[in-house]
Scaffold this active site. Structure first.
Site, PDB file in Angstrom:
ATOM      1  N   GLY A 251       0.835  -1.151   0.189  1.00  0.00           N
ATOM      2  CA  GLY A 251      -0.064   0.031  -0.090  1.00  0.00           C
ATOM      3  C   GLY A 251       0.892   1.324   0.202  1.00  0.00           C
TER       4      GLY A 251
ATOM      5  N   SER B 153       6.449  -4.699  -1.506  1.00  0.00           N
ATOM      6  CA  SER B 153       6.263  -3.456  -1.932  1.00  0.00           C
ATOM      7  C   SER B 153       6.317  -2.416  -0.558  1.00  0.00           C
ATOM      8  CB  SER B 153       4.988  -3.213  -2.517  1.00  0.00           C
ATOM      9  OG  SER B 153       4.580  -1.913  -3.423  1.00  0.00           O
ATOM     10  N   TRP B 154       5.235  -1.631  -0.396  1.00  0.00           N
ATOM     11  CA  TRP B 154       5.118  -0.855   0.928  1.00  0.00           C
ATOM     12  C   TRP B 154       5.621  -1.740   2.024  1.00  0.00           C
ATOM     13  CZ3 TRP B 154       5.972   3.522   3.003  1.00  0.00           C
ATOM     14  CH2 TRP B 154       5.717   3.830   4.254  1.00  0.00           C
TER      15      TRP B 154
ATOM     16  N   ASP C  64       8.914  -5.375 -13.111  1.00  0.00           N
ATOM     17  CA  ASP C  64       8.381  -4.559 -12.183  1.00  0.00           C
ATOM     18  C   ASP C  64       8.018  -3.128 -12.531  1.00  0.00           C
ATOM     19  OD1 ASP C  64       7.261  -3.124  -9.843  1.00  0.00           O
ATOM     20  OD2 ASP C  64       8.261  -4.642  -8.298  1.00  0.00           O
TER      21      ASP C  64
ATOM     22  N   HIS D 169       5.025  -6.952 -10.453  1.00  0.00           N
ATOM     23  CA  HIS D 169       5.135  -6.403  -9.192  1.00  0.00           C
ATOM     24  C   HIS D 169       4.220  -7.169  -8.262  1.00  0.00           C
ATOM     25  CE1 HIS D 169       5.302  -3.384  -5.829  1.00  0.00           C
ATOM     26  NE2 HIS D 169       4.110  -3.337  -6.040  1.00  0.00           N
TER      27      HIS D 169
END
Length: 307
Positions: A42, A109-110, A255, A283
């Site tokens: 996120g 990711s986040w 990605d 991703h």
């Protein structure tokens, strides 16, 4: 080696963490197994049962939770008292509440951003890390996502749609969306925001219109965090450099959300890391090649821990 089957959670509960926030937390797998905490993306993405499928349920005690304002945590979409420092302290409150001395950290990711910040702040509680889709949240990484000089050049039609559907105003795109996501048309702006990210992740997009509460949560939290540079006080590459914690890095060469240069840069400052490229991987953690690489990475780290 394939993904592990879906299993129901053994336990689900809400953990009050202060400032009016309650975190949704769940445990699954073997209660006596090696503990692993899973950090979703996120910001604002929320956890998913699919994230349990990277771990052998006979060997691991899996802890999944929704970060502040995300998923099933309460209040949904809240950006009040919601910064990186808050998220780090929340992780510690979960670890202490579950009486876990040390755990593996798994994030994408986040979630990888948060994991690296946790490594810098609390390395003594980490046995190993599996990180996917490295996002360092530097100015250049945000420029790639939200200016015309980055991914917009690869996906010009999707970028044009993001600009055309943006809230009115003269500020930076990120600032305009942040403001619009607080107003009456917030759900419509959230759909446009999330469609751009889905395009970069090579995932299906949704028709223009009002987005769901989940889309609004994601868009609102991302603009909140990214306008503040992720609330990162010192560059993650700097504060994590030299760490001896075993780390497996998984990154797709296709990605377009998090350009692969970030994975190489991280690998070069972590002497006990392995960098696993997925040649056709994108991703998403559910990209078949990426998913398999994650299962393999978890298995390798488990073997190393036992040796």
């Amino acid at each position: 080696m394939a993904l592990f089957p879906y299993l129901d959670a053994n336990r689900q509960f809400y953990l009050p963490v202060g400032e009016g926030h309650q975190l949704y937390v769940e445990e699954s797998g073997n209660p006596q197994g090696s503990p692993v905490v899973v950090l979703h993306g996120g910001p604002g993405g929320g956890c998913s049962p699919a994230l349990r499928r990277f771990f052998d349920p006979q060997k691991f005690r899996m802890i999944l939770f929704d970060q502040r304002g995300s998923g099933q945590s309460r209040p949904l979409g809240s950006i009040d008292n919601n910064t990186l420092s808050h998220l780090l302290l929340d992780l510690e409150k979960i670890r202490q509440a579950l009486h876990i001395e040390r755990w593996m950290v798994f994030g994408g990711s986040w979630g990888a951003t948060l994991a690296l910040a946790y490594l810098a702040a609390f390395p003594q509680y980490i046995t190993a890390m599996v990180l996917r889709g490295i996002f360092l949240c530097r100015e250049r990484d945000l420029d790639w996502l939200y200016t015309s000089k980055g991914a917009a050049r690869l996906f010009p039609e999707a970028w044009q749609a993001l600009e055309q559907q943006a809230p009115p105003g003269s500020g930076h795109l990120l600032e305009r969306y942040y403001q619009g996501l607080q107003g009456d048309d917030a759900h419509r702006y959230a759909r446009a925001w999330c469609n751009w990210e889905s395009t970069l992740a090579l995932m299906p997009t949704q028709p223009p219109g009002a987005g769901s509460d989940g889309e609004l949560c994601m868009a609102r939290q991302e603009t909140h965090y990214f306008l503040a540079g992720g609330f990162i006080e010192r560059p993650l590459l700097e504060v994590c450099a030299g760490s001896q914690v075993p780390v497996e890095i998984v990154h797709g060469r296709r990605d377009f959300v998090c350009p692969p240069e970030q994975a190489l840069a991280l690998h070069q400052v972590l002497p006990n890391s392995e960098l696993n490229w997925v040649d056709r991987g994108g991703h998403s953690s559910m990209d078949p090649g990426v998913a398999q690489a994650l299962v393999n990475a978890v298995t390798r780290l488990d073997r190393r821990a036992k040796q």
